[in-house]
Write a protein that holds these residues in place. Structure first.
Motif, PDB file in Angstrom:
ATOM      1  N   VAL A   1       0.941  -1.146   0.109  1.00  0.00           N
ATOM      2  CA  VAL A   1      -0.021   0.145  -0.116  1.00  0.00           C
ATOM      3  C   VAL A   1       0.886   1.462  -0.026  1.00  0.00           C
ATOM      4  CG1 VAL A   1      -1.930  -0.862   1.308  1.00  0.00           C
ATOM      5  CG2 VAL A   1      -0.347   0.058   2.535  1.00  0.00           C
ATOM      6  N   ASP A   2       0.315   2.161  -0.436  1.00  0.00           N
ATOM      7  CA  ASP A   2       0.981   3.673  -0.536  1.00  0.00           C
ATOM      8  C   ASP A   2       0.860   4.370   0.885  1.00  0.00           C
ATOM      9  OD1 ASP A   2       2.251   5.918  -0.882  1.00  0.00           O
ATOM     10  OD2 ASP A   2       1.247   6.376  -2.891  1.00  0.00           O
ATOM     11  N   CYS A   3       1.693   4.429   1.857  1.00  0.00           N
ATOM     12  CA  CYS A   3       1.449   5.110   3.142  1.00  0.00           C
ATOM     13  C   CYS A   3       2.249   6.442   3.064  1.00  0.00           C
ATOM     14  CB  CYS A   3       2.233   4.051   4.129  1.00  0.00           C
ATOM     15  SG  CYS A   3       1.242   2.689   4.460  1.00  0.00           S
ATOM     16  N   SER A   4       2.249   6.898   2.063  1.00  0.00           N
ATOM     17  CA  SER A   4       3.080   8.297   2.010  1.00  0.00           C
ATOM     18  C   SER A   4       1.731   9.151   2.515  1.00  0.00           C
ATOM     19  CB  SER A   4       3.674   8.642   0.614  1.00  0.00           C
ATOM     20  OG  SER A   4       2.505   9.060  -0.205  1.00  0.00           O
ATOM     21  N   GLY A   5       2.666  10.422   3.257  1.00  0.00           N
ATOM     22  CA  GLY A   5       1.621  11.260   3.729  1.00  0.00           C
ATOM     23  C   GLY A   5       0.996  12.235   2.632  1.00  0.00           C
ATOM     24  N   ASP A   6       1.390  12.231   1.500  1.00  0.00           N
ATOM     25  CA  ASP A   6       0.641  12.692   0.263  1.00  0.00           C
ATOM     26  C   ASP A   6      -0.655  12.180  -0.095  1.00  0.00           C
ATOM     27  OD1 ASP A   6       2.679  14.819   0.397  1.00  0.00           O
ATOM     28  OD2 ASP A   6       3.807  13.805  -1.270  1.00  0.00           O
ATOM     29  N   PHE A   7      -0.341  10.618   0.159  1.00  0.00           N
ATOM     30  CA  PHE A   7      -1.400  10.147  -0.426  1.00  0.00           C
ATOM     31  C   PHE A   7      -2.310   9.493   0.654  1.00  0.00           C
ATOM     32  CE2 PHE A   7      -3.313   5.680  -1.259  1.00  0.00           C
ATOM     33  CZ  PHE A   7      -3.805   5.952  -2.381  1.00  0.00           C
ATOM     34  N   CYS A   8      -2.037   9.274   1.860  1.00  0.00           N
ATOM     35  CA  CYS A   8      -2.923   8.851   3.131  1.00  0.00           C
ATOM     36  C   CYS A   8      -2.751   9.844   4.389  1.00  0.00           C
ATOM     37  CB  CYS A   8      -2.774   7.374   3.469  1.00  0.00           C
ATOM     38  SG  CYS A   8      -3.683   6.911   4.644  1.00  0.00           S
ATOM     39  N   HIS A   9      -3.731  10.485   4.645  1.00  0.00           N
ATOM     40  CA  HIS A   9      -3.688  11.309   5.590  1.00  0.00           C
ATOM     41  C   HIS A   9      -3.625  10.558   7.081  1.00  0.00           C
ATOM     42  CE1 HIS A   9      -7.955  11.173   5.384  1.00  0.00           C
ATOM     43  NE2 HIS A   9      -8.009  11.643   6.744  1.00  0.00           N
ATOM     44  N   ILE A  10      -4.013   9.333   7.166  1.00  0.00           N
ATOM     45  CA  ILE A  10      -3.915   8.707   8.466  1.00  0.00           C
ATOM     46  C   ILE A  10      -2.689   8.072   8.795  1.00  0.00           C
ATOM     47  CG2 ILE A  10      -6.551   8.464   8.480  1.00  0.00           C
ATOM     48  CD1 ILE A  10      -6.187   5.299   8.205  1.00  0.00           C
ATOM     49  N   THR A  11      -1.903   8.001   8.089  1.00  0.00           N
ATOM     50  CA  THR A  11      -0.310   7.506   7.894  1.00  0.00           C
ATOM     51  C   THR A  11       0.084   7.317   9.310  1.00  0.00           C
ATOM     52  OG1 THR A  11       0.068   7.245   5.643  1.00  0.00           O
ATOM     53  CG2 THR A  11       1.849   7.259   7.303  1.00  0.00           C
ATOM     54  N   PRO A  12       0.206   8.749  10.132  1.00  0.00           N
ATOM     55  CA  PRO A  12       0.904   8.800  11.110  1.00  0.00           C
ATOM     56  C   PRO A  12       0.266   8.019  12.355  1.00  0.00           C
ATOM     57  CG  PRO A  12       0.578  10.822  10.355  1.00  0.00           C
ATOM     58  CD  PRO A  12      -0.213   9.871   9.498  1.00  0.00           C
ATOM     59  N   ALA A  13      -0.939   7.718  12.221  1.00  0.00           N
ATOM     60  CA  ALA A  13      -1.780   6.634  13.367  1.00  0.00           C
ATOM     61  C   ALA A  13      -2.188   5.634  12.645  1.00  0.00           C
ATOM     62  CB  ALA A  13      -2.879   7.688  13.841  1.00  0.00           C
ATOM     63  N   CYS A  14      -1.653   5.286  11.561  1.00  0.00           N
ATOM     64  CA  CYS A  14      -2.337   3.938  11.110  1.00  0.00           C
ATOM     65  C   CYS A  14      -1.516   2.521  11.549  1.00  0.00           C
ATOM     66  CB  CYS A  14      -2.069   4.045   9.336  1.00  0.00           C
ATOM     67  SG  CYS A  14      -2.804   2.386   8.696  1.00  0.00           S
ATOM     68  N   ARG A  15      -2.349   1.539  11.861  1.00  0.00           N
ATOM     69  CA  ARG A  15      -1.918   0.355  12.413  1.00  0.00           C
ATOM     70  C   ARG A  15      -1.816  -0.580  11.278  1.00  0.00           C
ATOM     71  NH1 ARG A  15      -4.660   0.388  18.347  1.00  0.00           N
ATOM     72  NH2 ARG A  15      -3.614   2.040  19.165  1.00  0.00           N
ATOM     73  N   LEU A  16      -2.723  -0.492  10.463  1.00  0.00           N
ATOM     74  CA  LEU A  16      -2.685  -1.315   9.381  1.00  0.00           C
ATOM     75  C   LEU A  16      -1.392  -1.617   8.421  1.00  0.00           C
ATOM     76  CD1 LEU A  16      -4.470  -3.059   7.299  1.00  0.00           C
ATOM     77  CD2 LEU A  16      -4.796  -1.116   5.895  1.00  0.00           C
ATOM     78  N   LYS A  17      -0.672  -0.878   8.284  1.00  0.00           N
ATOM     79  CA  LYS A  17       0.736  -0.639   7.640  1.00  0.00           C
ATOM     80  C   LYS A  17       1.666  -1.846   7.912  1.00  0.00           C
ATOM     81  CE  LYS A  17       2.500   3.366   9.627  1.00  0.00           C
ATOM     82  NZ  LYS A  17       2.788   4.798   9.338  1.00  0.00           N
ATOM     83  N   ASP A  18       1.757  -1.765   9.804  1.00  0.00           N
ATOM     84  CA  ASP A  18       2.241  -2.775  10.335  1.00  0.00           C
ATOM     85  C   ASP A  18       1.792  -4.128  10.124  1.00  0.00           C
ATOM     86  OD1 ASP A  18       4.117  -0.706  11.141  1.00  0.00           O
ATOM     87  OD2 ASP A  18       2.989  -0.328  13.069  1.00  0.00           O
ATOM     88  N   ARG A  19       0.763  -4.435  10.048  1.00  0.00           N
ATOM     89  CA  ARG A  19      -0.083  -5.620   9.972  1.00  0.00           C
ATOM     90  C   ARG A  19       0.448  -5.964   8.407  1.00  0.00           C
ATOM     91  NH1 ARG A  19      -0.948  -8.301  14.527  1.00  0.00           N
ATOM     92  NH2 ARG A  19      -2.623  -9.154  13.706  1.00  0.00           N
ATOM     93  N   LEU A  20       0.272  -5.210   7.509  1.00  0.00           N
ATOM     94  CA  LEU A  20       0.584  -5.582   6.268  1.00  0.00           C
ATOM     95  C   LEU A  20       1.877  -5.835   6.209  1.00  0.00           C
ATOM     96  CD1 LEU A  20      -1.588  -3.202   4.292  1.00  0.00           C
ATOM     97  CD2 LEU A  20      -2.013  -5.537   4.506  1.00  0.00           C
ATOM     98  N   ASN A  21       2.791  -5.345   6.671  1.00  0.00           N
ATOM     99  CA  ASN A  21       4.138  -5.501   6.668  1.00  0.00           C
ATOM    100  C   ASN A  21       4.780  -6.988   7.360  1.00  0.00           C
ATOM    101  OD1 ASN A  21       6.828  -4.831   6.003  1.00  0.00           O
ATOM    102  ND2 ASN A  21       7.292  -4.813   8.137  1.00  0.00           N
ATOM    103  N   GLN A  22       4.037  -7.265   8.289  1.00  0.00           N
ATOM    104  CA  GLN A  22       4.121  -8.376   9.101  1.00  0.00           C
ATOM    105  C   GLN A  22       3.533  -9.524   8.186  1.00  0.00           C
ATOM    106  OE1 GLN A  22       5.893  -9.206  11.623  1.00  0.00           O
ATOM    107  NE2 GLN A  22       6.547  -7.025  11.730  1.00  0.00           N
ATOM    108  N   ALA A  23       2.444  -9.611   7.406  1.00  0.00           N
ATOM    109  CA  ALA A  23       1.840 -10.620   6.537  1.00  0.00           C
ATOM    110  C   ALA A  23       2.971 -10.639   5.250  1.00  0.00           C
ATOM    111  CB  ALA A  23       0.569 -10.080   5.803  1.00  0.00           C
ATOM    112  N   LYS A  24       3.455  -9.849   4.766  1.00  0.00           N
ATOM    113  CA  LYS A  24       4.395  -9.735   3.821  1.00  0.00           C
ATOM    114  C   LYS A  24       5.759 -10.232   4.201  1.00  0.00           C
ATOM    115  CE  LYS A  24       6.967  -6.208   2.655  1.00  0.00           C
ATOM    116  NZ  LYS A  24       7.546  -4.927   2.168  1.00  0.00           N
ATOM    117  N   LEU A  25       6.233 -10.203   5.284  1.00  0.00           N
ATOM    118  CA  LEU A  25       7.195 -10.925   5.901  1.00  0.00           C
ATOM    119  C   LEU A  25       7.062 -12.476   6.057  1.00  0.00           C
ATOM    120  CD1 LEU A  25       8.768  -8.307   8.472  1.00  0.00           C
ATOM    121  CD2 LEU A  25       9.725  -8.979   6.075  1.00  0.00           C
TER     122      LEU A  25
END
Length: 140
Positions: free
Chosen positions: A89-113
């Motif tokens: 997913v694109d978690c850049s601040g320009d694309f997604c305004h919830i990035t600073p508080a988002c927990r989804l990106k960490d879960r997706l990263n764990q799934a990818k690993l």
């Protein structure tokens, strides 16, 4: 997760080359016909596999392609890492305004690993060993 056709054909090519007698050359035309993919696409795949030193490309009249690394040293996870962008997913601040508080990106990263860890346990050699049906389908 969806792998690109580029990665798919990279893996298929490595499986095919590993199925050949050790050191035997084949050519892009044979691989293209076997998998029913455009020559242009396969040339790009072969070029990238050569750059990454998975395969050797031999130029000239009697040239062709063959595995450079032993099949038992090529992991599916390694190939996927080398071929895929792996950005879920694109978690850049320009694309997604919830990035600073988002927990989804960490879960997706764990799934990818976890996905890649599973593929790291699989070598190209393990995919072809004792697989007579594969040899038949590859017309070897």
């Amino acid at each position: 997760m969806h792998l690109t056709s580029f990665t798919d054909y990279s893996l298929r090519t490595l499986i095919y080359l590993a199925s050949l007698p050790q050191g035997e050359l084949t050519n892009i035309t044979r691989v293209t016909e076997l998998f029913g993919v455009s020559r242009n696409h396969m040339v790009k795949v072969i070029n990238r596999l050569g750059q990454l030193e998975y395969i050797e490309t031999v130029r000239g009249k009697n040239g062709g392609i063959r595995l450079l690394k032993p099949a038992n040293q090529i992991t599916v996870g390694g190939v996927v890492r080398d071929m895929e962008p792996m950005k879920l997913v694109d978690c850049s601040g320009d694309f997604c305004h919830i990035t600073p508080a988002c927990r989804l990106k960490d879960r997706l990263n764990q799934a990818k690993l976890a996905f890649l860890a599973e593929l790291d346990d699989c070598t190209i050699k393990s995919l072809i060993s004792d697989n007579a049906e594969l040899i038949t389908l590859l017309e070897l």
